[in-house]
Design a protein around this motif. Sequence first.
Motif, PDB file in Angstrom:
ATOM      1  N   PHE A   1       0.871  -1.168   0.000  1.00  0.00           N
ATOM      2  CA  PHE A   1       0.000   0.000   0.000  1.00  0.00           C
ATOM      3  C   PHE A   1       0.910   1.222   0.000  1.00  0.00           C
ATOM      4  O   PHE A   1       1.495   1.572   1.027  1.00  0.00           O
ATOM      5  N   VAL A   2       1.047   1.858  -1.158  1.00  0.00           N
ATOM      6  CA  VAL A   2       2.022   2.936  -1.328  1.00  0.00           C
ATOM      7  C   VAL A   2       1.276   4.264  -1.270  1.00  0.00           C
ATOM      8  O   VAL A   2       0.822   4.790  -2.288  1.00  0.00           O
ATOM      9  N   ASP A   3       1.138   4.797  -0.054  1.00  0.00           N
ATOM     10  CA  ASP A   3       0.395   6.034   0.195  1.00  0.00           C
ATOM     11  C   ASP A   3       1.378   7.194   0.260  1.00  0.00           C
ATOM     12  O   ASP A   3       1.560   7.823   1.297  1.00  0.00           O
ATOM     13  N   GLN A   4       2.036   7.464  -0.882  1.00  0.00           N
ATOM     14  CA  GLN A   4       3.051   8.509  -0.933  1.00  0.00           C
ATOM     15  C   GLN A   4       3.274   8.922  -2.379  1.00  0.00           C
ATOM     16  O   GLN A   4       2.745   8.299  -3.306  1.00  0.00           O
ATOM     17  N   SER A   5       4.032   9.979  -2.572  1.00  0.00           N
ATOM     18  CA  SER A   5       4.270  10.505  -3.915  1.00  0.00           C
ATOM     19  C   SER A   5       5.143   9.548  -4.734  1.00  0.00           C
ATOM     20  O   SER A   5       5.900   8.752  -4.188  1.00  0.00           O
ATOM     21  N   TYR A   6       5.006   9.655  -6.051  1.00  0.00           N
ATOM     22  CA  TYR A   6       5.829   8.899  -7.006  1.00  0.00           C
ATOM     23  C   TYR A   6       5.709   7.391  -6.818  1.00  0.00           C
ATOM     24  O   TYR A   6       6.672   6.647  -6.989  1.00  0.00           O
ATOM     25  N   SER A   7       4.507   6.937  -6.473  1.00  0.00           N
ATOM     26  CA  SER A   7       4.289   5.497  -6.325  1.00  0.00           C
ATOM     27  C   SER A   7       4.401   4.772  -7.658  1.00  0.00           C
ATOM     28  O   SER A   7       4.650   3.564  -7.698  1.00  0.00           O
ATOM     29  N   GLY A   8       4.247   5.511  -8.753  1.00  0.00           N
ATOM     30  CA  GLY A   8       4.335   4.892 -10.070  1.00  0.00           C
ATOM     31  C   GLY A   8       5.704   4.306 -10.366  1.00  0.00           C
ATOM     32  O   GLY A   8       5.820   3.357 -11.146  1.00  0.00           O
ATOM     33  N   VAL A   9       6.753   4.858  -9.757  1.00  0.00           N
ATOM     34  CA  VAL A   9       8.099   4.324  -9.977  1.00  0.00           C
ATOM     35  C   VAL A   9       8.172   2.886  -9.477  1.00  0.00           C
ATOM     36  O   VAL A   9       8.653   1.985 -10.179  1.00  0.00           O
ATOM     37  N   LEU A  10       7.698   2.649  -8.259  1.00  0.00           N
ATOM     38  CA  LEU A  10       7.703   1.300  -7.692  1.00  0.00           C
ATOM     39  C   LEU A  10       6.761   0.387  -8.450  1.00  0.00           C
ATOM     40  O   LEU A  10       7.093  -0.774  -8.735  1.00  0.00           O
ATOM     41  N   SER A  11       5.580   0.889  -8.806  1.00  0.00           N
ATOM     42  CA  SER A  11       4.604   0.078  -9.534  1.00  0.00           C
ATOM     43  C   SER A  11       5.150  -0.398 -10.882  1.00  0.00           C
ATOM     44  O   SER A  11       4.998  -1.563 -11.255  1.00  0.00           O
ATOM     45  N   LYS A  12       5.812   0.502 -11.598  1.00  0.00           N
ATOM     46  CA  LYS A  12       6.370   0.144 -12.906  1.00  0.00           C
ATOM     47  C   LYS A  12       7.457  -0.905 -12.774  1.00  0.00           C
ATOM     48  O   LYS A  12       7.524  -1.855 -13.570  1.00  0.00           O
ATOM     49  N   ARG A  13       8.302  -0.752 -11.764  1.00  0.00           N
ATOM     50  CA  ARG A  13       9.377  -1.724 -11.558  1.00  0.00           C
ATOM     51  C   ARG A  13       8.817  -3.098 -11.207  1.00  0.00           C
ATOM     52  O   ARG A  13       9.340  -4.135 -11.645  1.00  0.00           O
ATOM     53  N   LEU A  14       7.769  -3.122 -10.406  1.00  0.00           N
ATOM     54  CA  LEU A  14       7.175  -4.403 -10.022  1.00  0.00           C
ATOM     55  C   LEU A  14       6.527  -5.110 -11.209  1.00  0.00           C
ATOM     56  O   LEU A  14       6.624  -6.326 -11.347  1.00  0.00           O
ATOM     57  N   ARG A  15       5.857  -4.333 -12.062  1.00  0.00           N
ATOM     58  CA  ARG A  15       5.174  -4.926 -13.214  1.00  0.00           C
ATOM     59  C   ARG A  15       6.155  -5.600 -14.164  1.00  0.00           C
ATOM     60  O   ARG A  15       5.826  -6.588 -14.814  1.00  0.00           O
ATOM     61  N   GLY A  16       7.375  -5.050 -14.250  1.00  0.00           N
ATOM     62  CA  GLY A  16       8.344  -5.613 -15.174  1.00  0.00           C
ATOM     63  C   GLY A  16       9.313  -6.584 -14.537  1.00  0.00           C
ATOM     64  O   GLY A  16      10.265  -7.020 -15.188  1.00  0.00           O
ATOM     65  N   SER A  17       9.094  -6.953 -13.259  1.00  0.00           N
ATOM     66  CA  SER A  17      10.052  -7.800 -12.549  1.00  0.00           C
ATOM     67  C   SER A  17       9.659  -9.272 -12.618  1.00  0.00           C
ATOM     68  O   SER A  17       8.493  -9.622 -12.541  1.00  0.00           O
ATOM     69  N   GLN A  18      10.670 -10.123 -12.730  1.00  0.00           N
ATOM     70  CA  GLN A  18      10.463 -11.566 -12.676  1.00  0.00           C
ATOM     71  C   GLN A  18      10.821 -12.137 -11.305  1.00  0.00           C
ATOM     72  O   GLN A  18      10.776 -13.354 -11.116  1.00  0.00           O
ATOM     73  N   LYS A  19      11.176 -11.263 -10.358  1.00  0.00           N
ATOM     74  CA  LYS A  19      11.540 -11.699  -9.020  1.00  0.00           C
ATOM     75  C   LYS A  19      10.473 -11.377  -7.984  1.00  0.00           C
ATOM     76  O   LYS A  19      10.668 -11.588  -6.795  1.00  0.00           O
ATOM     77  N   HIS A  20       9.345 -10.840  -8.456  1.00  0.00           N
ATOM     78  CA  HIS A  20       8.270 -10.455  -7.546  1.00  0.00           C
ATOM     79  C   HIS A  20       6.941 -10.937  -8.130  1.00  0.00           C
ATOM     80  O   HIS A  20       6.100 -10.143  -8.545  1.00  0.00           O
ATOM     81  N   LEU A  21       6.768 -12.263  -8.136  1.00  0.00           N
ATOM     82  CA  LEU A  21       5.641 -12.869  -8.844  1.00  0.00           C
ATOM     83  C   LEU A  21       4.428 -13.121  -7.950  1.00  0.00           C
ATOM     84  O   LEU A  21       3.358 -13.425  -8.455  1.00  0.00           O
ATOM     85  N   ASN A  22       4.574 -13.087  -6.628  1.00  0.00           N
ATOM     86  CA  ASN A  22       3.442 -13.373  -5.735  1.00  0.00           C
ATOM     87  C   ASN A  22       2.699 -12.028  -5.443  1.00  0.00           C
ATOM     88  O   ASN A  22       2.716 -11.547  -4.290  1.00  0.00           O
ATOM     89  N   GLY A  23       2.039 -11.637  -6.314  1.00  0.00           N
ATOM     90  CA  GLY A  23       1.199 -10.444  -6.101  1.00  0.00           C
ATOM     91  C   GLY A  23      -0.202 -10.801  -5.721  1.00  0.00           C
ATOM     92  O   GLY A  23      -0.532 -11.961  -5.471  1.00  0.00           O
ATOM     93  N   LEU A  24      -1.102  -9.783  -5.687  1.00  0.00           N
ATOM     94  CA  LEU A  24      -2.484  -9.955  -5.238  1.00  0.00           C
ATOM     95  C   LEU A  24      -3.315 -10.669  -6.302  1.00  0.00           C
ATOM     96  O   LEU A  24      -3.315 -10.298  -7.466  1.00  0.00           O
ATOM     97  N   LEU A  25      -4.049 -11.704  -5.870  1.00  0.00           N
ATOM     98  CA  LEU A  25      -4.978 -12.416  -6.746  1.00  0.00           C
ATOM     99  C   LEU A  25      -6.393 -12.080  -6.286  1.00  0.00           C
ATOM    100  O   LEU A  25      -6.612 -11.137  -5.544  1.00  0.00           O
ATOM    101  N   ASN A  26      -7.367 -12.835  -6.712  1.00  0.00           N
ATOM    102  CA  ASN A  26      -8.762 -12.568  -6.356  1.00  0.00           C
ATOM    103  C   ASN A  26      -9.062 -13.130  -4.973  1.00  0.00           C
ATOM    104  O   ASN A  26      -9.835 -14.078  -4.816  1.00  0.00           O
ATOM    105  N   ILE A  27      -8.416 -12.555  -3.972  1.00  0.00           N
ATOM    106  CA  ILE A  27      -8.539 -13.036  -2.603  1.00  0.00           C
ATOM    107  C   ILE A  27      -8.564 -11.851  -1.656  1.00  0.00           C
ATOM    108  O   ILE A  27      -8.280 -10.718  -2.045  1.00  0.00           O
TER     109      ILE A  27
END
Length: 408
Positions: free
Chosen positions: A346-372
Amino acid sequence: VLAILPDSYSSSGLISSKFRSAFGIGRLANGRESRHRYQAPFLASVSHDAVLVLDPSPSENFGHPVALFYVDFNVTKKRCSHLDGIYLEECLTQALKGRCQNQLKRWQAGPERLMEQGHSWLVGGAPRRATFSSQVSGRLCEVHFLPLVVGVGDSNRTQRLRCVHTEFSRCPQLVPMGSPSLPVSSCELNKNTRRCHQQPLATHLSCRLYQTCDHAVLISGWRQQMTFQRHVQNLQRFYRMLRINGFHKDHIKTFFASSGHNPEELEGAYSATEKAVIRNHVSYVCRKQHCADSLVLYLNSPTRNDGTMLLWDANLNGIADLKERYSVNELLTDLAGCRATRVLLFVDQSYSGVLSKRLRGSQKHLNGLLNITLAGAPCNATPPLTDSEMRRWYQGCQNLPTALWHRK
């Protein structure tokens, strides 16, 4: 006075006049170039009679553009014009960060436009609202934080910047903070008072044998001047939300301010002065097999435009030193290959898009949120799960079979 920004630190150690000032116009009001060299980490601009800061977005977390002006008296109108300033009986010149790209690009909105109406922080001068051109946003030379404004020769570095209430916005409510605790090295056995006591973070006790639990890490705060009551309320609300969703209080680690600065509303919080402690805790929970089911991170700190979080200013020098900032690269390293079933940020701060973009393109951070749900329960169970079933099967901690625990 001198003005110091959190991101005015130079890794080279010295700032010379060829790079202009640490974050300002680099010229004295009388036109002489500054030829002094400043020793890091205490970098300062040329001194001025006053500093005026206009905040166009007072409800946003810092990491958004603000307008920083220097005010100088006894400057002629002609000289003020030569300095690209605006003459209002005194000379008002805009300050930009030095040693950055786009430094020579002019703002489309001049000082006159920025002084039309509104809200400000200042030492001397009248408050007005800042209005920014859309073309200005994103430029790397913008000032994104309130500076530490200190008197020349003030070794205590007392903050002289004060907020002035206007029709545009009320001044934010600062967090009441007591005296900071003494350094551990100053706490002798015969002075072992409560202020000397620092509860260590026993990370190794967070993970229990044959059990998996939901864990959370909450981070917020940078200097009292930029830490408001609403930031404490953010942490309180998020903490309550986690407790409602079954997170045990021992598995929620809150890092805020420094030891002795924590307000009473955040009882049990740890100081945010030790980046190594925060990183070690996140890494340990991530690396320990079967330790975390859900790992939740709530980030609510002032942020640089590259996504770097500012932790607490432990040495009170106004500059975010290496130990006082948590970069996106460091956070991604700590979360890489995390063994938690799911990781939620939960990124409640400025420039959260930097972290979001890096996560979307990463192969080392695959356990993200599913329909749960936050605790890992299905969202569309038929029939819906009862509160008792949620607590027994998903929320808090669950016991694991011995065979599963010992499986390679």
